[in-house]
Structure formats: structure tokens, C-alpha cells
Design a protein around this motif. Sequence first.
Motif, PDB file in Angstrom:
ATOM      1  N   SER A 337       0.837  -1.207   0.000  1.00 57.33           N
ATOM      2  CA  SER A 337       0.000   0.000   0.000  1.00 57.33           C
ATOM      3  C   SER A 337       0.867   1.250   0.000  1.00 57.33           C
ATOM      4  CB  SER A 337      -0.922   0.004   1.224  1.00 57.33           C
ATOM      5  OG  SER A 337      -0.168  -0.153   2.417  1.00 57.33           O
ATOM      6  N   LYS A 341      -3.712   1.831  -2.064  1.00 59.91           N
ATOM      7  CA  LYS A 341      -4.086   0.619  -1.348  1.00 59.91           C
ATOM      8  C   LYS A 341      -4.614  -0.488  -2.246  1.00 59.91           C
ATOM      9  CE  LYS A 341      -5.514   0.492   2.733  1.00 59.91           C
ATOM     10  NZ  LYS A 341      -6.318   0.513   3.975  1.00 59.91           N
ATOM     11  N   ASN A 401      -8.960  -3.647  -1.998  1.00 61.98           N
ATOM     12  CA  ASN A 401      -8.399  -2.402  -1.454  1.00 61.98           C
ATOM     13  C   ASN A 401      -8.169  -2.463   0.049  1.00 61.98           C
ATOM     14  OD1 ASN A 401     -11.006  -2.404  -0.535  1.00 61.98           O
ATOM     15  ND2 ASN A 401     -11.496  -0.313  -1.213  1.00 61.98           N
TER      16      ASN A 401
END
Length: 448
Positions: A337, A341, A401
Motif C-alpha cells: 500500500s 491501497k 483495497n
Amino acid sequence: MDGTEQTIIEQEFESFAQAAWLRLQQVVAWFDANLLTVASAYQLVAIAVTLALAWLLHSRFKRLLQELGQGRKLAPAVQRLLRTVASISMPVVWVIFLALARTGFESAGMPIPFLRLVSSLLLAFIVINIISIFIASTYWSRVFSWVAWGAAALNAVGLLDVVIEWLQATALTVGAVEISAWSIVKALILAALLLWGANAVTGTVERRLEHTGKMSSALRLLVVRLLRLVLLTLAVIVAIAAVGIDLTAFAIFSGALGVGVGLALRRTFENLIASYSLLADESIKPGDVIEIETVSGPTYGQVRKMTTRYVAVMTRDGTETLIPNELLMSSPLTNWSHTAKPIRRRVPVGVAYSADIPLAQRLCVEAAGEVLRVLAHPEPRCLMRGFGDSAIDLELRFWINDPENGVANVTSDVLLLIWEKFQAHGIEVPFPQRDVTLRGPVRLDTPP
């Protein structure tokens, strides 16, 4: 130590002993003149009665303060003050009753030395406890309380000046510098105050920077650490100067001392410098999900804390791995990340040569879309990668994510749905097969 210095020390000790003996005689005379009297007996009775009343009524006073703090919207500092006063309700109520007793004794023209002494000690105890609520550390709060209470008690009985004179007389001469015990005590007190002030300032700056959305977490942490380092260094320098030591005297030993300390603490300095480098280039920041190869194997997890010596990574197993900063600087590191992300996962899938390939691809995409953690945009895709030895090689690609929640578990959920869909549509997932060719006649039966 030569004979002259020893004689000087003996004379100073003898003068201190004489002053202490004189002070002791004065204290004994004071007790003879004030304690063994009818007025002193009245004071002692008043102290006992006020103590009993305070013991009986302090619980109600404490409850009243607690209700006052709960029933109104007060500032956090006022609430802490009320809680502290409630926790020391016994001495607070006792001081109130002692004040009433002192007023009565003064109106009757009676002496009040004992009432004044007990009131002074209790007031010092209350003030010290109120001040200690602003010290975040429990350890340093207790140290402050004991030191301040000791000084207040000595001052109340008139022995503080004697102790200070004895500390001033106790001195050590090193070259042209004379260091007394009193100067060391003042330096320690000054250093403690400056260190507390430095931590308070950095804490305030850190809280202010947390509300600034224009600065990244790594840059905020770097600014706070540099500010704390500067303030702590200034605190130590000021404390040393307060003792009376010329700071230029350290220049003589700085070269050899620097080399010795550098060799002994080489790894510590490497980790310290690496911590500032990691924060300066923002390659790692708290909250990042990283993967690194360590001695015990690959470590995957979320960065929870960054110190001057290590980075604390919370793994998916619930354990916290402490990775030295210099290892993060010198080893290949995967930051899942770093810039963004969302990450893409690649899942290989094999189907039989007799299977309907377009249908298998569509089922793989549908299975990925049914998992909540898989993003709809970018949408999942399934590609044909090649012809394997035993199966057609497909590859499913999808995005998530939240890598801090793990990547293996979401892959498992997708594969489980793919298996169920393949079973429902009759698509075979083959296992490895091998063809064995026998050259020449071979007898399959075995002799008895």
C-alpha cells in the motif's frame, strides 16, 4: 586525596554537624516550650476531632464532587481536577475543618502552631496531587509527588534550609570546576522540568499535526521525532550548564569518546539513522501493509508502530514482529500500500481439455464478483495462459483495497466459489496424469 583536602572535608563535616546539633537543640526547645502545654493539648484534641469529622463526611463530599462532574458539561481539564479532588476528598475535608478550628483558636487568642503545621502539610499534599494530574507518566508523577512532598515537609518543620546548606557544603572539585550536591539536585530538577516540557510540547505538536490533512503520517512522525530530539538535547545541555560545568571541557574527550561510543553502539546508530531515512523518503509509514523476508521466513502484516530502533508489524497470526530499521533499508521489501491501497491478485485455475473454456472463464469472473472484498472496478478478468501438461491454464485477476485484512483468505473464498460453480456446470478440474509406455513384451503374471 592529599592531607589538605582531607582536612578541609573534615572541617566542613564538623561545621555541618555543629549546625545540625544546634538545630536539633532548637527543635527540642521548641517542643518543650510548645508541646508540653495546655494550649498544645487543645490543639492536639482539635486535630483529632477534625480528623474524625473528616473521616465521617469525606464520602459524602466525594459523592457530591462526582455528581457535579457528571451532571454538567465541563471541560476535560475541569473534569480531571474534580476527579483528583474527589480522590483526595479526605485531606480536602480535613483542611476545611482545620481552617475552621484555626479561626476559632485565633478568635480566642490561643496559639496555633500545630494546627498551622498540619494545615501546611495537608495543603502541600493537595496541591502536589493536583499538579501531578498534568504529568502523563505514572512513574514521573509519583517521583514528583514524593520529592515535592519531602521538600514541603522539610520546609514545614524548618529543616529545609539546613538540608540545603549541607548539600551546598558537600562539594567535589574536579580541576577548576567545583560541583556541589545542591547544584546536582538543581540540575536534576531543572532537567526533569525541561524534559517534561519537551514531551508536552512535542505531544501538543503531534496532536495538532494529526488534524492536518496536507501532511502524510510519515512526515508528521519525522517532524515530531526531530523536534523531540532537539528539545531533549537542549534540556540536557541546559541541565549540564546549570551544574556549572563548562561545556567546552567536553571537547577534550569528544574525539575518543565518540569513537568508543560509535563502535559500541554501531547497530543502534544504524537503526536510528535508518528510522529517519525511512520517514524522510516515506517508503514506509504507519498503516502500510508490507512483506519482507526475515531470518524466520517471510513476514506479512501491517505496520503498527515505528520507533528509532525497530518497526512493529502486526501479522495475520496476531503476533507482533519487531523488524530492525537497518534490515528494512538493506533488504528487498514489498509495500502493498505504498502509493495506493488497491492491489491485484492473480489466481491460477486449471480445467480439463474437454471443458468449455469460455464458460469456465465466465464462471471464474462470476465467482470473484460474488466475494464482498473483491472490487467491481477494475472488474475481474479471466485469461487463458497456456496449455499445460494435464490442463488448460487459466488465470483469474481481481482487485482488493484492504490488503491489511489478508490476501490468502480472499483468494480462498474465490477458489471455493469457483469449485462450487465448476461442480454445478460439470466442468472438470483435472489432476496430473502420466502415460506409461512399455517397450517389449512384459509378463504381467507373477510366478508362484
